[in-house]
Design a protein around this motif. Structure first.
Motif, PDB file in Angstrom:
ATOM      1  N   LEU A   9       0.842  -1.209   0.000  1.00 20.26           N
ATOM      2  CA  LEU A   9       0.000   0.000   0.000  1.00 20.26           C
ATOM      3  C   LEU A   9       0.873   1.253   0.000  1.00 20.26           C
ATOM      4  CD1 LEU A   9      -2.774  -1.160   2.498  1.00 20.26           C
ATOM      5  CD2 LEU A   9      -3.034  -0.748   0.043  1.00 20.26           C
ATOM      6  N   ASP A  10       1.991   1.212   0.728  1.00 14.71           N
ATOM      7  CA  ASP A  10       2.903   2.372   0.735  1.00 14.71           C
ATOM      8  C   ASP A  10       3.454   2.628  -0.665  1.00 14.71           C
ATOM      9  OD1 ASP A  10       2.457   2.590   3.412  1.00 14.71           O
ATOM     10  OD2 ASP A  10       4.358   1.671   4.036  1.00 14.71           O
ATOM     11  N   GLU A  11       3.671   1.536  -1.400  1.00 13.29           N
ATOM     12  CA  GLU A  11       4.194   1.716  -2.762  1.00 13.29           C
ATOM     13  C   GLU A  11       3.109   2.253  -3.701  1.00 13.29           C
ATOM     14  OE1 GLU A  11       7.202  -0.933  -5.322  1.00 13.29           O
ATOM     15  OE2 GLU A  11       5.194  -1.755  -5.344  1.00 13.29           O
ATOM     16  N   LEU A  12       1.866   1.798  -3.474  1.00 10.35           N
ATOM     17  CA  LEU A  12       0.766   2.182  -4.374  1.00 10.35           C
ATOM     18  C   LEU A  12       0.234   3.586  -4.084  1.00 10.35           C
ATOM     19  CD1 LEU A  12      -1.259  -1.168  -4.260  1.00 10.35           C
ATOM     20  CD2 LEU A  12      -0.144  -0.230  -6.293  1.00 10.35           C
ATOM     21  N   ALA A  13       0.313   4.009  -2.803  1.00 10.07           N
ATOM     22  CA  ALA A  13      -0.360   5.247  -2.375  1.00 10.07           C
ATOM     23  C   ALA A  13      -0.010   6.474  -3.223  1.00 10.07           C
ATOM     24  CB  ALA A  13      -0.080   5.500  -0.900  1.00 10.07           C
ATOM     25  N   PRO A  14       1.271   6.737  -3.511  1.00  6.50           N
ATOM     26  CA  PRO A  14       1.576   7.969  -4.245  1.00  6.50           C
ATOM     27  C   PRO A  14       0.920   8.022  -5.629  1.00  6.50           C
ATOM     28  CG  PRO A  14       3.587   6.936  -3.412  1.00  6.50           C
ATOM     29  CD  PRO A  14       2.478   5.979  -3.161  1.00  6.50           C
ATOM     30  N   LEU A  15       0.610   6.866  -6.192  1.00  4.28           N
ATOM     31  CA  LEU A  15       0.029   6.851  -7.547  1.00  4.28           C
ATOM     32  C   LEU A  15      -1.496   6.968  -7.519  1.00  4.28           C
ATOM     33  CD1 LEU A  15       2.148   3.940  -9.097  1.00  4.28           C
ATOM     34  CD2 LEU A  15       2.512   6.381  -9.356  1.00  4.28           C
ATOM     35  N   GLY A  16      -2.106   6.571  -6.386  1.00  5.55           N
ATOM     36  CA  GLY A  16      -3.571   6.682  -6.258  1.00  5.55           C
ATOM     37  C   GLY A  16      -4.308   5.600  -7.031  1.00  5.55           C
ATOM     38  N   PRO A  17      -5.649   5.501  -6.812  1.00  8.48           N
ATOM     39  CA  PRO A  17      -6.422   4.405  -7.427  1.00  8.48           C
ATOM     40  C   PRO A  17      -6.625   4.551  -8.941  1.00  8.48           C
ATOM     41  CG  PRO A  17      -7.845   5.821  -6.092  1.00  8.48           C
ATOM     42  CD  PRO A  17      -6.455   6.319  -5.891  1.00  8.48           C
ATOM     43  N   ASP A  18      -6.440   5.764  -9.461  1.00  9.49           N
ATOM     44  CA  ASP A  18      -6.664   5.938 -10.904  1.00  9.49           C
ATOM     45  C   ASP A  18      -5.356   6.073 -11.677  1.00  9.49           C
ATOM     46  OD1 ASP A  18      -9.478   5.902 -10.582  1.00  9.49           O
ATOM     47  OD2 ASP A  18      -9.324   7.916  -9.715  1.00  9.49           O
ATOM     48  N   ALA A  19      -4.299   5.484 -11.109  1.00  8.10           N
ATOM     49  CA  ALA A  19      -2.975   5.575 -11.746  1.00  8.10           C
ATOM     50  C   ALA A  19      -3.003   5.030 -13.161  1.00  8.10           C
ATOM     51  CB  ALA A  19      -1.981   4.765 -10.919  1.00  8.10           C
ATOM     52  N   ASP A  20      -2.036   5.453 -13.949  1.00  9.88           N
ATOM     53  CA  ASP A  20      -1.833   4.850 -15.259  1.00  9.88           C
ATOM     54  C   ASP A  20      -1.438   3.379 -15.004  1.00  9.88           C
ATOM     55  OD1 ASP A  20      -0.840   3.907 -17.611  1.00  9.88           O
ATOM     56  OD2 ASP A  20       0.568   5.559 -17.945  1.00  9.88           O
ATOM     57  N   PRO A  21      -2.207   2.425 -15.550  1.00 13.29           N
ATOM     58  CA  PRO A  21      -1.885   1.013 -15.271  1.00 13.29           C
ATOM     59  C   PRO A  21      -0.429   0.655 -15.598  1.00 13.29           C
ATOM     60  CG  PRO A  21      -3.965   1.178 -16.454  1.00 13.29           C
ATOM     61  CD  PRO A  21      -3.394   2.567 -16.389  1.00 13.29           C
ATOM     62  N   MET A  22       0.152   1.334 -16.578  1.00 12.99           N
ATOM     63  CA  MET A  22       1.545   1.020 -16.911  1.00 12.99           C
ATOM     64  C   MET A  22       2.479   1.389 -15.756  1.00 12.99           C
ATOM     65  SD  MET A  22       1.574   1.704 -20.958  1.00 12.99           S
ATOM     66  CE  MET A  22       2.491   3.098 -20.981  1.00 12.99           C
ATOM     67  N   ALA A  23       2.103   2.421 -14.998  1.00 10.52           N
ATOM     68  CA  ALA A  23       2.923   2.812 -13.840  1.00 10.52           C
ATOM     69  C   ALA A  23       2.831   1.721 -12.773  1.00 10.52           C
ATOM     70  CB  ALA A  23       2.453   4.152 -13.292  1.00 10.52           C
TER      71      ALA A  23
END
Ligand code: HEM
Length: 449
Positions: free
Chosen positions: A290-304
């Motif tokens: 979750l710490d890794e995912l948080a900065p990108l948020g739920p609508d991140a570019d899937p490639m990121a």
């Protein structure tokens, strides 16, 4: 110095065939590791067929790096009925290499990137209906997600109506070969089209073939118009050409797509169940993710999401601990020497991930879920085998890892859950696959952020 004696014949193994068959059906992981402990690096198992098995890294390397002419196709009437006669599973040698060169790139690289949005949409659709406090048996929505993803991204079924038609046909198809009478007839190698389970299955397959034929026609028309959304795998394969400029036959495309459906559907379901299970069983890893995912948020570019190292390590560790396919099978077209054994042409051999993935030199503390092992060192193709290897390696390996990353990231960034399964998770067979016995039960606690 003593000369090594070469043994011609099969290595030792347990004697009672029926017992091995029962153990293999009930729990191949325990069975294969048990035999490896008892008989050593190379042993012979007698189930529906006689097969020499190994999980020793240097033997596995020999198998996955062997030349394309080393192996024959495995011809068995049951799988042929389900997967068809024209796909890569029925090929060997140069013909196999030629068809895979045409097919595999469309499941990889750039071709995948554009499909990320569709994968996220499918995951949201399948999980959005649950309410806080409700119990989710992950396996059920996971089946809907995996099928939806294949229908959208591989078959190009771009409307809810078309997906519904396919869903109905796929359900009848899977029911047709997943029932006991069909499996019994194929295990006994009965091969008569007029037997009722075969007749019923034949009708279901023809229905699926018709839908695929129609999807091919649409894909050709769409690529001629140049309109529409991201191209599906099917539309890319339809447009692809061999080196001599010719196209793959419709029968071969159809059988390869049906194989992708069968090979890529339940495998993804089981892997998603295990991934969610382990992350909730080991909350510190869930927090790290979750710490890794948080900065990108739920609508991140899937490639990121696709580039995140810890997410990648979580998927790799999930597939190591419970490889959905416990052993990859080959039939020798030419003799092969493995250790001191000279195995004759015609021998069935298998490299077992269920053994290899627990090798204590490669994976210390192998029973434990520890994703960081994949950040600490790189493993060679003969040391890590969830997707098989060599000329037959799973063409969907990149596709399914990408899919798992996006589905996991989507589910974890949107919602919070509590694991309801306590104690050690048992495994249970469902058709060809071993799955977590409960289907993995999570309570939905609410929105995440
Ligand atoms: C976590 C998911 C998956 C796992 C663990 C998995 C694993 C495997 C393994 C172990 C093999 C045998 C490889 C060998 O013999 O060396 C295989 C074959 C295959 N897989 Fe996958 N697979 C997965 C997902 C997919 C997906 C998503 C697709 C396609 C969309 C796919 C398509 C295929 C096909 C077509 C074959 C047969 C290849 C041939 O024999 O020519 N798989 N898979």
């Amino acid at each position: 110095m003593t000369a090594t004696t070469i043994v011609r014949g099969l290595p030792p193994g347990p004697p009672l065939r029926m017992l091995q068959l029962i153990r293999y059906v009930r729990d191949p992981y325990a069975m294969l590791r048990g035999y490896a402990r008892r008989y050593g690096d190379l042993f012979t198992v007698r189930t529906a067929r006689v097969c020499v098995m190994t999980g020793r890294p240097d033997f596995v390397k020999q198998i996955v790096t062997a030349s394309v002419d080393q192996f024959d196709a495995i011809h068995e009437p049951g799988p042929a009925r389900v997967l068809g006669l024209h796909g890569t599973t029925r090929m060997a040698g140069r013909a196999l290499r030629r068809d895979r060169r045409l097919l595999v790139p469309h499941f990889q690289g750039e071709a995948l990137n554009v499909l990320g949005g569709m994968i996220r949409e499918a995951a949201i659709e399948a999980f959005a209906g649950f309410r806080p406090g409700e119990t989710i048996v992950v396996r059920e929505p996971a089946i809907a997600v995996a099928l939806d993803i294949i229908l959208r991204t591989v078959f190009g079924a771009d409307t809810p109506e078309r997906r519904q038609e396919f869903r109905t046909a796929v359900r009848a198809f899977s029911k047709g070969f997943g029932n006991a009478p069909f499996m019994l007839l194929t295990a006994l190698k009965f091969d008569n089209d007029e037997l009722p389970p075969y007749r019923r299955f034949g009708a279901a397959r023809r229905r699926l073939e018709d839908l695929l034929q129609d999807a091919m026609r649409r894909a050709r028309a769409t690529s001629a118009d140049g309109d529409g959304g991201p191209p599906s795998v099917l539309s890319r394969v339809v447009a692809a050409r061999y080196d001599d400029g010719t196209a793959m036959s419709d029968e071969a495309i159809r059988d390869n797509m049906i194989t992708a459906l069968i090979a890529g559907h339940e495998t993804s379901v089981v892997s998603l169940c295990w991934g969610l299970y382990w992350l909730h069983r080991e909350p510190r890893y869930l927090q790290m993710l979750l710490d890794e995912l948080a900065p990108l948020g739920p609508d991140a570019d899937p490639m990121a999401w696709g580039r995140l190292p810890f997410l990648d390590a979580v998927i790799k560790e999930t597939l190591r601990l419970w490889p959905v396919v416990t052993d990859i099978n080959r039939k020798l077209a030419q003799p092969m020497q493995l250790g001191t054994y000279e195995l004759p042409a015609g021998t069935n051999i298998a490299a077992s991930s269920a053994i290899l993935h627990y090798d204590p030199d490669l994976y210390p503390d192998g029973e434990t879920f520890r994703p960081e092992r994949f950040l600490e060192r790189r493993f060679g193709p003969h040391e890590y085998l969830p997707f098989g290897g060599g000329e037959r390696m799973c063409p969907g390996s990149h596709f399914s890892v990408y899919e798992l990353k996006i589905v996991l990231a989507t589910l974890l960034t949107r919602w919070r859950y509590t694991l309801l399964d306590e104690g050690t998770m048992r495994v249970k067979r469902m058709g060809a696959m071993m799955t977590p016995a409960t289907g993995v039960r999570l309570r939905l606690d609410g929105a995440r952020w």
